[in-house]
Design an enzyme around this catalytic site. Structure first.
Site, PDB file in Angstrom:
ATOM      1  N   ASN A  23       0.723  -1.510  -0.435  1.00  0.00           N
ATOM      2  CA  ASN A  23      -0.313  -0.065  -0.339  1.00  0.00           C
ATOM      3  C   ASN A  23       0.905   1.149   0.104  1.00  0.00           C
ATOM      4  O   ASN A  23       1.749   1.377   0.328  1.00  0.00           O
ATOM      5  CB  ASN A  23      -1.220  -0.316   1.147  1.00  0.00           C
ATOM      6  CG  ASN A  23      -0.925  -0.485   2.792  1.00  0.00           C
ATOM      7  OD1 ASN A  23       1.030  -0.895   2.997  1.00  0.00           O
ATOM      8  ND2 ASN A  23      -0.551   0.231   3.422  1.00  0.00           N
ATOM      9  N   GLU A  27       0.123   5.231   0.949  1.00  0.00           N
ATOM     10  CA  GLU A  27      -0.604   6.919   1.074  1.00  0.00           C
ATOM     11  C   GLU A  27      -0.313   7.733   0.469  1.00  0.00           C
ATOM     12  O   GLU A  27       0.514   7.620  -0.093  1.00  0.00           O
ATOM     13  CB  GLU A  27      -0.981   6.576   2.399  1.00  0.00           C
ATOM     14  CG  GLU A  27      -1.456   4.517   2.420  1.00  0.00           C
ATOM     15  CD  GLU A  27      -1.136   4.774   4.188  1.00  0.00           C
ATOM     16  OE1 GLU A  27      -0.917   5.860   5.660  1.00  0.00           O
ATOM     17  OE2 GLU A  27      -2.898   4.146   4.839  1.00  0.00           O
ATOM     18  N   CYS A  59      -4.045   0.853  -2.305  1.00  0.00           N
ATOM     19  CA  CYS A  59      -3.948  -0.499  -1.393  1.00  0.00           C
ATOM     20  C   CYS A  59      -2.971  -1.401  -2.439  1.00  0.00           C
ATOM     21  O   CYS A  59      -2.730  -1.631  -2.940  1.00  0.00           O
ATOM     22  CB  CYS A  59      -4.886  -1.416  -1.972  1.00  0.00           C
ATOM     23  SG  CYS A  59      -6.556  -0.597  -0.300  1.00  0.00           S
ATOM     24  N   GLU A 107      -2.652  -4.468  -3.039  1.00  0.00           N
ATOM     25  CA  GLU A 107      -3.247  -5.526  -3.968  1.00  0.00           C
ATOM     26  C   GLU A 107      -3.314  -5.114  -5.356  1.00  0.00           C
ATOM     27  O   GLU A 107      -3.516  -5.454  -6.456  1.00  0.00           O
ATOM     28  CB  GLU A 107      -5.084  -6.251  -3.495  1.00  0.00           C
ATOM     29  CG  GLU A 107      -4.981  -7.260  -2.580  1.00  0.00           C
ATOM     30  CD  GLU A 107      -4.936  -6.411  -1.139  1.00  0.00           C
ATOM     31  OE1 GLU A 107      -4.645  -4.936  -1.795  1.00  0.00           O
ATOM     32  OE2 GLU A 107      -5.932  -7.231   0.037  1.00  0.00           O
ATOM     33  N   CYS A 148      -9.815  -5.728   1.053  1.00  0.00           N
ATOM     34  CA  CYS A 148     -11.066  -4.356   0.814  1.00  0.00           C
ATOM     35  C   CYS A 148     -11.959  -5.172   0.259  1.00  0.00           C
ATOM     36  O   CYS A 148     -11.742  -5.358  -1.286  1.00  0.00           O
ATOM     37  CB  CYS A 148     -10.340  -3.360   1.020  1.00  0.00           C
ATOM     38  SG  CYS A 148      -9.692  -2.774  -0.401  1.00  0.00           S
TER      39      CYS A 148
HETATM   40  N1  THU Z   1      -5.121  -1.655   2.814  1.00  0.00           N
HETATM   41  C1  THU Z   1      -4.546  -2.411   1.404  1.00  0.00           C
HETATM   42  O1  THU Z   1      -3.906  -1.833   0.510  1.00  0.00           O
HETATM   43  N2  THU Z   1      -5.357  -3.671   1.074  1.00  0.00           N
HETATM   44  C2  THU Z   1      -6.568  -4.327   1.710  1.00  0.00           C
HETATM   45  O2  THU Z   1      -6.821  -5.119   0.744  1.00  0.00           O
HETATM   46  C3  THU Z   1      -7.235  -3.063   2.723  1.00  0.00           C
HETATM   47  C4  THU Z   1      -6.353  -1.902   3.755  1.00  0.00           C
HETATM   48  C5  THU Z   1      -5.293   0.218   3.096  1.00  0.00           C
HETATM   49  C6  THU Z   1      -5.026   0.507   3.218  1.00  0.00           C
HETATM   50  C7  THU Z   1      -4.811   1.639   4.081  1.00  0.00           C
HETATM   51  O3  THU Z   1      -3.493   2.159   3.485  1.00  0.00           O
HETATM   52  C8  THU Z   1      -4.451   1.120   5.193  1.00  0.00           C
HETATM   53  O4  THU Z   1      -4.389  -0.021   4.527  1.00  0.00           O
HETATM   54  C9  THU Z   1      -5.642   1.176   6.010  1.00  0.00           C
HETATM   55  O5  THU Z   1      -6.647   0.989   5.544  1.00  0.00           O
END
Ligand code: THU
Length: 136
Positions: free
Chosen positions: A42, A44, A53, A55, A88
């Site tokens: 991920n 940000e 994310c 994935e 998610c």
């Molecule tokens: N996140 C992912 O990278 N993949 C997921 O399937 C769930 C959430 C990340 C997004 C964000 O940077 C952090 O986790 C908290 O939500």
């Protein structure tokens, strides 16, 4: 590659996440039908809604390395405790696209951050009645 090895690659990718706002690091490793592996984490942003994310980051790499139609297995690792990190909703939809292209009910191996708990799912189970290319 064993499930544990693929999870190991996802775990290594999580360590390279850029997640200073949530402090929740997620890593993803995707294996092709030919055994190639790509990873992503991920990423940000100060503009929170622009966060990417793990994935989707790894799926982009997969498309460039071998093509979404060759996606065979996906491993996801996230967090630091014993809670299993499953994709998610948005990532499930993104994985479904690869599943439709490949004609495979892609396997997703999900692990907790501390490695104590692992779950195995199929994308058809994680997002039943999905909307895909065939709907258009
Ligand atoms: N996140 C992912 O990278 N993949 C997921 O399937 C769930 C959430 C990340 C997004 C964000 O940077 C952090 O986790 C908290 O939500």
């Amino acid at each position: 590659m064993t499930d544990e090895q693929l999870l190991g690659q996802a775990r290594a990718a999580a360590a390279k996440a850029y997640a200073p706002y949530s402090n929740f690091q997620v890593g993803c490793a995707i294996e092709s039908v030919d055994g190639e592996v790509v990873t992503g984490a991920n990423m940000e942003n100060a503009c929170y809604r622009l966060g990417l994310c793990a994935e989707q980051s790894a799926l982009t790499a997969a498309q460039h390395q071998f093509g979404l139609d060759k996606v065979a297995r996906i491993a996801v690792v996230g967090g630091t405790d014993a809670t299993v990190c499953t994709p998610c909703g948005g990532c499930r939809q993104a994985i479904l696209e690869a599943a439709h292209l490949s004609g495979r009910d892609v396997e997703i191996i999900c692990s907790s951050g501390d490695g104590s708990a692992v779950e195995r799912h199929r994308i058809g189970e994680l997002i039943p009645f999905g909307f895909g290319p065939q709907n258009l």
